[in-house]
Scaffold this motif. Structure first.
Motif, PDB file in Angstrom:
ATOM      1  N   VAL A  60       0.838  -1.210   0.000  1.00  0.00           N
ATOM      2  CA  VAL A  60       0.000   0.000   0.000  1.00  0.00           C
ATOM      3  C   VAL A  60       0.865   1.249   0.000  1.00  0.00           C
ATOM      4  CG1 VAL A  60      -1.772   1.281   1.259  1.00  0.00           C
ATOM      5  CG2 VAL A  60      -1.874  -1.211   1.152  1.00  0.00           C
ATOM      6  N   ALA A  64       0.866   4.435  -2.487  1.00  0.00           N
ATOM      7  CA  ALA A  64       0.826   5.817  -1.994  1.00  0.00           C
ATOM      8  C   ALA A  64       1.997   6.628  -2.524  1.00  0.00           C
ATOM      9  CB  ALA A  64       0.823   5.824  -0.462  1.00  0.00           C
ATOM     10  N   SER A 230      -8.102  14.521  -0.505  1.00  0.00           N
ATOM     11  CA  SER A 230      -8.347  13.121  -0.848  1.00  0.00           C
ATOM     12  C   SER A 230      -9.339  12.481   0.108  1.00  0.00           C
ATOM     13  CB  SER A 230      -7.018  12.352  -0.839  1.00  0.00           C
ATOM     14  OG  SER A 230      -7.231  10.980  -1.030  1.00  0.00           O
ATOM     15  N   PHE A 236     -11.668   7.481   3.371  1.00  0.00           N
ATOM     16  CA  PHE A 236     -10.413   7.050   3.979  1.00  0.00           C
ATOM     17  C   PHE A 236     -10.578   5.634   4.531  1.00  0.00           C
ATOM     18  CE2 PHE A 236      -7.430   7.392   7.778  1.00  0.00           C
ATOM     19  CZ  PHE A 236      -6.299   7.165   7.006  1.00  0.00           C
ATOM     20  N   PRO A 237      -9.985   4.645   3.873  1.00  0.00           N
ATOM     21  CA  PRO A 237      -9.173   4.741   2.644  1.00  0.00           C
ATOM     22  C   PRO A 237     -10.038   4.807   1.399  1.00  0.00           C
ATOM     23  CG  PRO A 237      -9.275   2.469   3.378  1.00  0.00           C
ATOM     24  CD  PRO A 237     -10.023   3.269   4.414  1.00  0.00           C
ATOM     25  N   SER A 238      -9.452   5.236   0.300  1.00  0.00           N
ATOM     26  CA  SER A 238     -10.169   5.319  -0.967  1.00  0.00           C
ATOM     27  C   SER A 238     -10.251   3.935  -1.613  1.00  0.00           C
ATOM     28  CB  SER A 238      -9.463   6.296  -1.901  1.00  0.00           C
ATOM     29  OG  SER A 238      -8.103   5.939  -2.066  1.00  0.00           O
ATOM     30  N   TYR A 241      -7.299   2.028  -2.903  1.00  0.00           N
ATOM     31  CA  TYR A 241      -6.218   2.962  -2.565  1.00  0.00           C
ATOM     32  C   TYR A 241      -5.842   3.841  -3.772  1.00  0.00           C
ATOM     33  CZ  TYR A 241      -5.728  -0.083   1.481  1.00  0.00           C
ATOM     34  OH  TYR A 241      -5.971  -0.820   2.616  1.00  0.00           O
ATOM     35  N   HIS A 244      -4.840   7.171  -2.490  1.00  0.00           N
ATOM     36  CA  HIS A 244      -4.042   7.072  -1.261  1.00  0.00           C
ATOM     37  C   HIS A 244      -2.710   7.789  -1.467  1.00  0.00           C
ATOM     38  CE1 HIS A 244      -3.988   5.247   2.663  1.00  0.00           C
ATOM     39  NE2 HIS A 244      -2.802   4.719   2.493  1.00  0.00           N
ATOM     40  N   THR A 248      -1.824  10.245   3.854  1.00  0.00           N
ATOM     41  CA  THR A 248      -2.954   9.441   4.328  1.00  0.00           C
ATOM     42  C   THR A 248      -2.461   8.107   4.890  1.00  0.00           C
ATOM     43  OG1 THR A 248      -3.303   8.572   2.081  1.00  0.00           O
ATOM     44  CG2 THR A 248      -4.590  10.492   2.735  1.00  0.00           C
ATOM     45  N   HIS A 249      -1.395   7.568   4.312  1.00  0.00           N
ATOM     46  CA  HIS A 249      -0.788   6.338   4.852  1.00  0.00           C
ATOM     47  C   HIS A 249      -0.198   6.617   6.233  1.00  0.00           C
ATOM     48  CE1 HIS A 249       0.250   2.215   4.129  1.00  0.00           C
ATOM     49  NE2 HIS A 249       1.541   2.410   4.317  1.00  0.00           N
ATOM     50  N   ASP A 252      -2.989   6.818   8.696  1.00  0.00           N
ATOM     51  CA  ASP A 252      -3.529   5.493   8.986  1.00  0.00           C
ATOM     52  C   ASP A 252      -2.751   4.826  10.125  1.00  0.00           C
ATOM     53  OD1 ASP A 252      -4.726   3.031   8.921  1.00  0.00           O
ATOM     54  OD2 ASP A 252      -3.839   2.400   7.029  1.00  0.00           O
TER      55      ASP A 252
END
Length: 290
Positions: A60, A64, A230, A236-238, A241, A244, A248-249, A252
């Motif tokens: 992920v 990102a 975003s 969140f999450p999209s 991703y 992402h 945003t990561h 998280d």
């Protein structure tokens, strides 16, 4: 320091606050990136494990990273040029008109309801403005899930970010244009400058190097640190991703999972990317006017 002790005393409150709330947290984050820390137990040293996990095991994060680079490569330069071009054009207007148009262009960057407008426009049902327009004119037969379909999500986030980009850098460019010594243009005309493009390259841009550098830092930082747009538009999450980003990561793992050591490693990588891009930008800006 003895000769300038009064100046140091006056600067001391700012530097103390800056060190405590900016420099020290950055240094602590760098140290925590080499630990396993969950905010409950004492940090446990793990060495490079977080960075190995980040680039080797975390798929992920690689998504990102790709999204963030793509986002920065497109929105960063476009927003930077847009800020300067709009500022350059507005600078030619009478003062009252200039102030009014500046306010209009700057307003989206501070509007709290800005995302609501785009959510209505890209609504996934037939009441969304874009869907309604396309269905009315026969381009589509059923609504498109703009903010849920991975094909469109990142592009829409980029469009909204560009719409919000005329902010601090835009104001800095206007201030820089207003502060240029007008006698430079007269001297340039005597030295052989014959048109506005030559004035721009040899006089205007070199005279604005501090503002250009400031604007570049602001726009690059904004493009690398995108997250709020975003999350507000795509969730969140999209989906898959698709929207992402590194930030945003980071959110998280830092604010939901409380894996603060791993989140610090993500923040350190982002910090390094920003520094690297700023160094490249400085080299490019030094060539302006040559």
């Amino acid at each position: 320091m003895k000769l300038s002790k009064h100046s140091y005393i006056l600067l001391a409150p700012f530097f103390i606050i800056f060190f405590l709330f900016t420099v020290l947290p950055v240094m602590m984050s760098l140290a925590l990136s080499f630990t396993n820390f969950n905010m409950l137990e004492f940090p446990r040293w793990t060495g490079w494990d977080n960075y190995v996990r980040l680039f080797v095991k975390d798929d992920v994060f690689l998504i990102a990273l790709k999204n963030t680079f793509l986002f920065a490569a497109i929105t960063g330069p476009i927003s930077y040029l847009a800020c300067f071009i709009f500022a350059w054009l507005i600078n030619e207007l009478p003062p009252k008109i200039r102030a009014f148009i500046t306010l209009i262009l700057y307003a989206p960057s501070i509007a709290g309801s800005a995302f609501m407008i785009w959510q209505i426009m890209f609504n996934g049902d037939s009441y969304g403005y874009f869907n309604a327009f396309l269905m009315k004119w026969g381009f589509i037969t059923e609504p498109i899930l703009w903010l849920q379909d991975p094909k469109y999500m990142l592009g829409i986030v980029m469009i909204v970010q560009l719409w919000l980009s005329l902010g601090t850098a835009f104001l800095a460019f206007i201030a820089g244009l207003q502060g240029i010594d007008q006698t430079l243009f007269e001297a340039g005309a005597m030295d052989g400058i014959r048109n506005r493009w030559q004035e721009l390259w040899f006089i205007t841009l070199p005279s604005m190097r501090p503002q250009l550098m400031f604007g570049a830092v602001i726009q690059l930082t904004t493009s690398f640190a995108v997250a709020e747009v975003s999350i507000s538009l795509t969730g969140f999450p999209s989906t898959d991703y698709a929207a992402h980003t590194i930030v945003t990561h980071l959110m998280d793992f830092g604010t939901i999972r409380f894996e603060m050591g791993y989140a610090s490693a993500i923040a350190t990588v982002l910090f390094g990317l920003m520094i690297g891009m700023n160094l490249v930008t400085q080299r490019l800006l030094k060539k302006v006017g040559e």
